[in-house]
Design a protein around this motif. Structure first.
Motif, PDB file in Angstrom:
ATOM      1  N   GLY A 168     -17.442  28.678   3.212  1.00 25.34           N
ATOM      2  CA  GLY A 168     -17.375  29.745   4.111  1.00 25.34           C
ATOM      3  C   GLY A 168     -19.169  30.157   4.997  1.00 25.34           C
ATOM      4  O   GLY A 168     -19.779  29.512   4.425  1.00 25.34           O
ATOM      5  N   ILE A 169     -19.078  30.882   6.196  1.00 23.24           N
ATOM      6  CA  ILE A 169     -20.234  30.917   6.584  1.00 23.24           C
ATOM      7  C   ILE A 169     -20.080  32.341   6.733  1.00 23.24           C
ATOM      8  O   ILE A 169     -19.238  33.276   6.836  1.00 23.24           O
ATOM      9  CB  ILE A 169     -19.626  30.790   8.077  1.00 23.24           C
ATOM     10  N   TRP A 170     -21.266  32.661   6.503  1.00 23.24           N
ATOM     11  CA  TRP A 170     -21.957  34.691   6.347  1.00 23.24           C
ATOM     12  C   TRP A 170     -23.085  34.797   6.964  1.00 23.24           C
ATOM     13  O   TRP A 170     -23.552  33.797   7.268  1.00 23.24           O
ATOM     14  CB  TRP A 170     -22.747  34.216   4.810  1.00 23.24           C
ATOM     15  N   SER A 171     -22.601  36.128   8.074  1.00 22.75           N
ATOM     16  CA  SER A 171     -23.462  35.912  10.034  1.00 22.75           C
ATOM     17  C   SER A 171     -23.229  36.746   9.876  1.00 22.75           C
ATOM     18  O   SER A 171     -21.922  37.950   9.745  1.00 22.75           O
ATOM     19  CB  SER A 171     -22.466  35.353  10.439  1.00 22.75           C
ATOM     20  N   ILE A 172     -24.335  37.706   9.919  1.00 20.76           N
ATOM     21  CA  ILE A 172     -24.750  38.886  10.742  1.00 20.76           C
ATOM     22  C   ILE A 172     -24.209  39.022  12.504  1.00 20.76           C
ATOM     23  O   ILE A 172     -23.204  39.679  12.985  1.00 20.76           O
ATOM     24  CB  ILE A 172     -25.959  39.664  10.382  1.00 20.76           C
ATOM     25  N   GLY A 173     -24.499  37.890  13.901  1.00 18.44           N
ATOM     26  CA  GLY A 173     -23.451  37.719  14.535  1.00 18.44           C
ATOM     27  C   GLY A 173     -22.126  37.632  14.774  1.00 18.44           C
ATOM     28  O   GLY A 173     -21.950  37.784  15.999  1.00 18.44           O
ATOM     29  N   TRP A 201     -17.287  35.522   6.529  1.00 21.09           N
ATOM     30  CA  TRP A 201     -18.577  37.129   6.035  1.00 21.09           C
ATOM     31  C   TRP A 201     -19.127  37.770   6.817  1.00 21.09           C
ATOM     32  O   TRP A 201     -20.439  36.716   7.005  1.00 21.09           O
ATOM     33  CB  TRP A 201     -18.670  36.245   4.836  1.00 21.09           C
ATOM     34  N   LEU A 202     -18.537  38.568   7.032  1.00 20.55           N
ATOM     35  CA  LEU A 202     -19.470  39.730   8.043  1.00 20.55           C
ATOM     36  C   LEU A 202     -20.485  40.453   7.367  1.00 20.55           C
ATOM     37  O   LEU A 202     -20.384  41.534   6.487  1.00 20.55           O
ATOM     38  CB  LEU A 202     -18.618  40.412   8.104  1.00 20.55           C
ATOM     39  N   LYS A 248     -27.972  31.268   1.261  1.00 19.19           N
ATOM     40  CA  LYS A 248     -29.015  30.837   2.346  1.00 19.19           C
ATOM     41  C   LYS A 248     -29.606  29.715   2.171  1.00 19.19           C
ATOM     42  O   LYS A 248     -30.020  29.064   1.577  1.00 19.19           O
ATOM     43  CB  LYS A 248     -31.193  31.955   2.189  1.00 19.19           C
ATOM     44  N   VAL A 249     -29.270  28.987   3.484  1.00 19.12           N
ATOM     45  CA  VAL A 249     -29.418  27.536   3.603  1.00 19.12           C
ATOM     46  C   VAL A 249     -30.750  27.307   5.094  1.00 19.12           C
ATOM     47  O   VAL A 249     -30.237  27.655   6.514  1.00 19.12           O
ATOM     48  CB  VAL A 249     -28.734  26.861   4.248  1.00 19.12           C
ATOM     49  N   ILE A 250     -31.582  26.679   4.710  1.00 16.38           N
ATOM     50  CA  ILE A 250     -31.835  26.415   5.715  1.00 16.38           C
ATOM     51  C   ILE A 250     -32.547  24.601   6.054  1.00 16.38           C
ATOM     52  O   ILE A 250     -32.482  24.256   5.190  1.00 16.38           O
ATOM     53  CB  ILE A 250     -33.752  26.573   5.125  1.00 16.38           C
ATOM     54  N   LEU A 251     -32.171  24.429   7.349  1.00 14.50           N
ATOM     55  CA  LEU A 251     -32.053  22.990   7.478  1.00 14.50           C
ATOM     56  C   LEU A 251     -33.593  21.925   8.287  1.00 14.50           C
ATOM     57  O   LEU A 251     -33.608  22.066   9.492  1.00 14.50           O
ATOM     58  CB  LEU A 251     -31.385  22.617   8.840  1.00 14.50           C
ATOM     59  N   ASP A 252     -34.257  22.595   6.698  1.00 11.33           N
ATOM     60  CA  ASP A 252     -35.877  21.712   7.096  1.00 11.33           C
ATOM     61  C   ASP A 252     -35.784  21.039   5.982  1.00 11.33           C
ATOM     62  O   ASP A 252     -35.919  21.502   4.698  1.00 11.33           O
ATOM     63  CB  ASP A 252     -36.780  22.898   7.350  1.00 11.33           C
ATOM     64  N   VAL A 286     -18.279  29.122  -1.822  1.00  7.77           N
ATOM     65  CA  VAL A 286     -19.711  29.631  -1.543  1.00  7.77           C
ATOM     66  C   VAL A 286     -19.852  29.750  -0.360  1.00  7.77           C
ATOM     67  O   VAL A 286     -19.827  29.086   0.676  1.00  7.77           O
ATOM     68  CB  VAL A 286     -20.456  28.022  -1.927  1.00  7.77           C
ATOM     69  N   ALA A 287     -20.694  30.876   0.593  1.00  6.53           N
ATOM     70  CA  ALA A 287     -20.465  31.637   1.619  1.00  6.53           C
ATOM     71  C   ALA A 287     -21.355  31.455   1.968  1.00  6.53           C
ATOM     72  O   ALA A 287     -22.699  31.903   1.544  1.00  6.53           O
ATOM     73  CB  ALA A 287     -20.499  33.032   1.125  1.00  6.53           C
ATOM     74  N   LEU A 288     -22.207  30.101   2.310  1.00  4.92           N
ATOM     75  CA  LEU A 288     -23.261  29.908   3.518  1.00  4.92           C
ATOM     76  C   LEU A 288     -24.072  30.645   4.884  1.00  4.92           C
ATOM     77  O   LEU A 288     -22.693  30.645   5.457  1.00  4.92           O
ATOM     78  CB  LEU A 288     -22.932  28.124   3.735  1.00  4.92           C
ATOM     79  N   GLN A 289     -24.923  30.969   4.440  1.00  7.39           N
ATOM     80  CA  GLN A 289     -26.161  31.511   5.550  1.00  7.39           C
ATOM     81  C   GLN A 289     -27.472  30.977   5.956  1.00  7.39           C
ATOM     82  O   GLN A 289     -27.821  30.943   5.418  1.00  7.39           O
ATOM     83  CB  GLN A 289     -26.442  33.567   4.811  1.00  7.39           C
ATOM     84  N   LEU A 290     -26.735  30.387   7.354  1.00  2.00           N
ATOM     85  CA  LEU A 290     -27.774  29.518   8.043  1.00  2.00           C
ATOM     86  C   LEU A 290     -28.967  30.182   8.591  1.00  2.00           C
ATOM     87  O   LEU A 290     -28.443  31.348   9.122  1.00  2.00           O
ATOM     88  CB  LEU A 290     -27.023  28.802   9.249  1.00  2.00           C
TER      89      LEU A 290
END
Length: 301
Positions: free
Chosen positions: A26-31, A59-60, A198-202, A275-279
């Motif tokens: 899933g996606i975890w996002s404040i936006g 996931w809000l 938390k996921v960082i694409l770097d 897993v709730a993934l937060q970019l």
């Protein structure tokens, strides 16, 4: 169910159906919880796009409620939309149950009420959080909200046991695979275990860890999180200067696609159902990182 597993008020078939609906990612996002009228079209489009990309749950992030979920449920067809989390000190249980029931009528099986006790430094009147959570769940029971329609952001063993007995499962935030393995042992097999990651694409270690420390540092002033880290082998030294490399690497996934996939898989191998993934990127936290979400979806297939 064997004799060592806890008994559940949520029916096993309901828990199995929930796991199937949310899938593995899933996606975890404040936006996505934005209430700004000028962003509504973009938020709705983003939710629909995430559904098309195959994510099973949205996931809000931050202190959210059914009101934040309603527009996204209307903008999508089948994805689960959940609060992550609704603060029990700031939302009345009876009103929350009623709002959840309304969403259940219009979007059956698609809204999940995620609850949390918050943090003493951030909530006025914070006291005896475990007892407050028990009372809140009692109030939800009295108001008719089924156990399978609610989850709790649990960290410690006592609260994890409570979630196994009174809810559909747990959505722990800022945890490691080791915590996930411990949580699965406490929960037993049936409840949903859906940690946030938390996921960082770097792939640059220095840049990725610098960004991670920037985001991690505020949490290291909150005992709920630091006490949980101490229970799982970290020391006070790991909390200095924004977090040690060991701590950063345990609670963030960063690197190239192969490394990212390996870190995400580590949570599933430890016992997570989802897993709730937060970019995480240098943009404001309420940004909707749609290209990054698309890239993430490709490495999960």
């Amino acid at each position: 169910m064997n004799a060592t597993e806890p008994q559940h008020t949520a029916a096993p078939d309901a828990l199995a159906a929930l796991k199937e609906r949310v899938g593995r990612y899933g996606i975890w996002s404040i936006g996505l919880r934005s209430e700004e009228p000028g962003r509504r079209a973009e938020v709705n489009e983003s939710a629909a796009e995430l559904e098309e990309l195959g994510f099973g749950a949205l996931w809000l992030g931050s202190n959210t409620s059914a009101a934040n979920a309603a527009p996204l449920l209307a903008a999508t067809r089948s994805v689960t939309v959940a609060t992550s989390v609704q603060n029990i000190w700031q939302h009345d249980a009876t009103a929350s149950a009623a709002a959840s029931a309304e969403l259940e009528k219009s979007h059956p099986g698609r809204f999940l009420l995620g609850l949390g006790v918050g943090h003493a430094r951030l909530v006025d009147g914070y006291r005896r959080p475990y007892g407050a959570l028990v009372a809140y769940l009692d109030a939800l029971d009295a108001a008719g909200l089924p156990a399978e329609r609610r989850v709790v952001a649990a960290l410690g063993p006592r609260t994890l046991k409570l979630t196994a007995e009174r809810t559909a499962g747990t959505i722990p935030y800022l945890v490691t695979p080791e915590h996930t393995a411990s949580a699965r042992e406490i929960l037993g097999a049936a409840p949903l275990l859906a940690p946030e990651l938390k996921v960082i694409l770097d792939a640059d270690p220095a840049a990725a860890r610098a960004l991670a420390r920037e985001r991690l540092a505020p949490y290291l002033g909150l005992p709920n999180y630091t006490n949980n880290f101490l229970r799982h082998g970290f020391t006070e030294d790991d909390f200095t200067d924004g977090g040690s490399d060991r701590l950063v690497d345990a609670v963030f996934a960063w690197g190239d696609d192969t490394r990212l996939r390996s870190r995400i898989d580590a949570f599933l191998e430890a016992g997570a159902d989802h897993v709730a993934l937060q970019l995480i990127d240098p943009s404001p936290r309420d940004t909707l990182p749609r290209p990054a979400w698309h890239h993430l979806s490709t490495l999960l297939t």
